[in-house]
Design an enzyme around this catalytic site. Sequence first.
Site, PDB file in Angstrom:
ATOM      1  N   ASP A  85       0.711  -1.242  -0.004  1.00 59.04           N
ATOM      2  CA  ASP A  85      -0.067   0.100  -0.163  1.00 59.04           C
ATOM      3  C   ASP A  85       0.915   1.127  -0.033  1.00 59.04           C
ATOM      4  O   ASP A  85       2.060   0.968   0.482  1.00 59.04           O
ATOM      5  CB  ASP A  85      -0.727   0.035   1.217  1.00 59.04           C
ATOM      6  CG  ASP A  85      -1.864  -1.192   1.453  1.00 59.04           C
ATOM      7  OD1 ASP A  85      -2.001  -1.821   0.573  1.00 59.04           O
ATOM      8  OD2 ASP A  85      -2.288  -1.684   2.598  1.00 59.04           O
TER       9      ASP A  85
HETATM   10  N1  URA Z   1      -1.014  -5.878   4.075  1.00 55.49           N
HETATM   11  C1  URA Z   1      -1.555  -4.535   4.281  1.00 55.49           C
HETATM   12  O1  URA Z   1      -2.679  -4.269   4.565  1.00 55.49           O
HETATM   13  N2  URA Z   1      -0.948  -3.775   3.443  1.00 55.49           N
HETATM   14  C2  URA Z   1       0.209  -4.092   2.825  1.00 55.49           C
HETATM   15  O2  URA Z   1       0.817  -3.046   1.863  1.00 55.49           O
HETATM   16  C3  URA Z   1       0.755  -5.098   2.562  1.00 55.49           C
HETATM   17  C4  URA Z   1      -0.203  -6.173   3.240  1.00 55.49           C
END
Ligand code: URA
Length: 238
Positions: free
Chosen positions: A104
């Site tokens: 993310d």
């Molecule tokens: N899980 C998440 O919520 N975000 C990420 O970036 C990776 C795994």
Amino acid sequence: MQRLDRILSDAGAASRRELRAIIRAGRVTADGRTVTDEREKFDETTVRITLDGSPVRLRGRVLLMLNKPAGYLTAADDPHARTVMELIPDCYRKLGVMPVGRLDKQTEGLLLFTNDGVLAHRLLSPKSAVWKQYYAEHVGTAAERDAEAFQAGLTLEDGTQCLPARLTPLSAGRSLVEVQEGKYHQVRRMLASRGMPVTYLRRLREGGIELGDLQPGAVRELDILEAERVLLPQTQEK
Ligand code: URA
């Protein structure tokens, strides 16, 4: 497909004439098998070759790790936001590397890149079950019953069913989370489903590859053969 001696000379191992003798002497393996005919052909983008027991790095197939800083999108390009590709040196971008999976925008930490589509596919395949470890800071404090719920396989708020995962409480508001799949916002949604919204998230490990002391924004090239062994140990032995 290319001849073995051609692949090795392209990699700078030795001249074609020297390679003929080297291969005939049984010093070269391809995909785990000793090959003594220099004319035998292999797919130069996927074959794994050793010379005298040491992996030969073939030009073209690369695997990188980035310590992704917060604020970068995992995307090839975006009109409005900075992307992780901006952090990849030109020499690797020219080889066509792309992120393997995604983090993310606000998540930091280990993100792999490769130009080997087959490897990327294997790393992302649920069949490979590559475990990913995250350090999370969150509201509240995780307890044993939360760890048990992770282990049993959580059902998220929208009904999504998760595979068994591991939650290790570290201290108030800090935990380690390990998952073997990569659903959208998975770790954030898993912790939120237990009443512990995430305030900070960093990926520390994928399979046997650790972020270690790599600085935020820095890129390191990995030995792709060694990395495949620690990322996908179950698919190495044939
Ligand atoms: N899980 C998440 O919520 N975000 C990420 O970036 C990776 C795994």
